[in-house]
Design a protein around this motif. Structure first.
Motif, short mmCIF file in Angstrom:
data_model
loop_
_atom_site.label_atom_id
_atom_site.label_comp_id
_atom_site.label_asym_id
_atom_site.label_seq_id
_atom_site.Cartn_x
_atom_site.Cartn_y
_atom_site.Cartn_z
N LEU A 1 -10.93 75.09 31.66
CA LEU A 1 -10.74 76.07 32.57
C LEU A 1 -10.28 77.32 31.78
O LEU A 1 -10.58 78.54 31.97
CB LEU A 1 -9.90 75.75 33.80
N ASP B 1 -12.39 80.72 31.46
CA ASP B 1 -11.51 82.16 32.09
C ASP B 1 -11.75 83.08 30.72
O ASP B 1 -11.75 84.25 31.03
CB ASP B 1 -10.15 81.76 32.40
N VAL C 1 -16.83 76.18 39.72
CA VAL C 1 -15.95 75.16 39.51
C VAL C 1 -15.17 74.91 40.71
O VAL C 1 -14.62 75.71 41.32
CB VAL C 1 -14.86 75.28 38.24
N LEU D 1 -12.10 72.45 41.65
CA LEU D 1 -11.11 71.49 41.20
C LEU D 1 -10.44 70.79 42.30
O LEU D 1 -9.88 71.52 43.11
CB LEU D 1 -10.02 72.14 40.29
N LEU E 1 -3.33 78.23 37.39
CA LEU E 1 -4.45 77.96 38.25
C LEU E 1 -4.46 79.18 39.41
O LEU E 1 -5.77 79.75 39.48
CB LEU E 1 -4.50 76.60 38.80
N GLN F 1 -7.50 82.22 39.40
CA GLN F 1 -8.38 82.53 40.89
C GLN F 1 -8.38 83.94 41.25
O GLN F 1 -9.30 84.63 41.67
CB GLN F 1 -8.00 81.46 41.87
N LEU G 1 -13.93 79.99 40.90
CA LEU G 1 -12.92 78.74 40.79
C LEU G 1 -12.43 78.59 42.13
O LEU G 1 -11.83 79.46 42.65
CB LEU G 1 -11.89 78.85 39.63
#
Length: 212
Positions: free
Chosen positions: A100, A104, A112, A114, A130, A134, A141
């Motif tokens: 990721l 990114d 994706v 997750l 994370l 986003q 994501l």
């Protein structure tokens, strides 16, 4: 410092720490850095055994031998897979955070989902990072947390990840996605069977074995 190894996001290496107080044992760890910097390489290590509990006693300037990289658990090796489901259990998040971070940094065109399982909120690693990924929206994501022992004020998903729950989150394109698993062996074995039983080809499933 010496040149950093070249690796694909998601791969692992073997580390030997050379310290006077401890034997120089070799152990495998996932590379958690994203592979876009040639200045350093990182592993994120959970203190779960005799060796890993000595990691905090490692001092700057002590030598480390790195052997690797190894493995084919990297999205870059499967360029046709654009709609991906990452399924992580505990510290099994490490190859996914590596991938990721790379996605990114390169603003990849992957989508994706997750699914990230832990016991409690305190066990979640990389939660803030994370969240920032986003918000940046460099990649498509979505992160869904599952807690098996949630705190009373937990608003998210609870219990264990199952094949049926994965299918629910994937809406109408479940059979078109690729599925990547990394976590405790019992979790992986169970989900491999459940996903296969739901009609997913083994060619669409990738699993990383942490039990070396």
């Amino acid at each position: 410092g010496s040149a950093v190894e070249h690796y694909l996001p998601g791969q692992f290496h073997f580390l030997t720490l050379h310290r006077e107080k401890f034997p120089a044992e070799e152990h495998p760890f996932t590379i958690s850095s994203g592979g876009t910097s040639d200045r350093f390489v990182c592993s994120t290590i959970k203190m779960s055994g005799d060796f890993t509990h000595t990691i905090p006693q490692t001092k700057p300037e002590q030598q480390v031998t790195i052997r690797g990289p190894y493995g084919r658990f990297s999205y870059l090796l499967y360029p046709k897979e654009k709609n991906i489901v990452f399924i992580a259990g505990g510290i099994g998040i490490t190859p996914f955070i590596s991938m990721l971070r790379h996605m990114d940094a390169t603003s990849s065109d992957h989508s994706v989902l997750l699914l990230y399982a832990n016991k409690t909120i305190r066990n979640i690693v990389f939660g803030e990072e994370l969240s920032q990924m986003q918000k940046r929206k460099n990649i498509d994501l979505k992160v869904i947390y599952y807690l098996s022992h949630p705190e009373e004020d937990w608003q998210g998903e609870s219990g264990h990840i199952t094949g049926d729950k994965i299918k629910q989150h994937c809406a109408k394109d479940f059979h078109k996605r690729s599925f990547w698993l990394c976590g405790p062996a019992p979790m992986q074995k169970s989900l491999l069977k459940q996903i296969s039983d739901l009609g997913i080809s083994t060619k669409q499933i990738h699993a990383e074995n942490f039990s070396l």
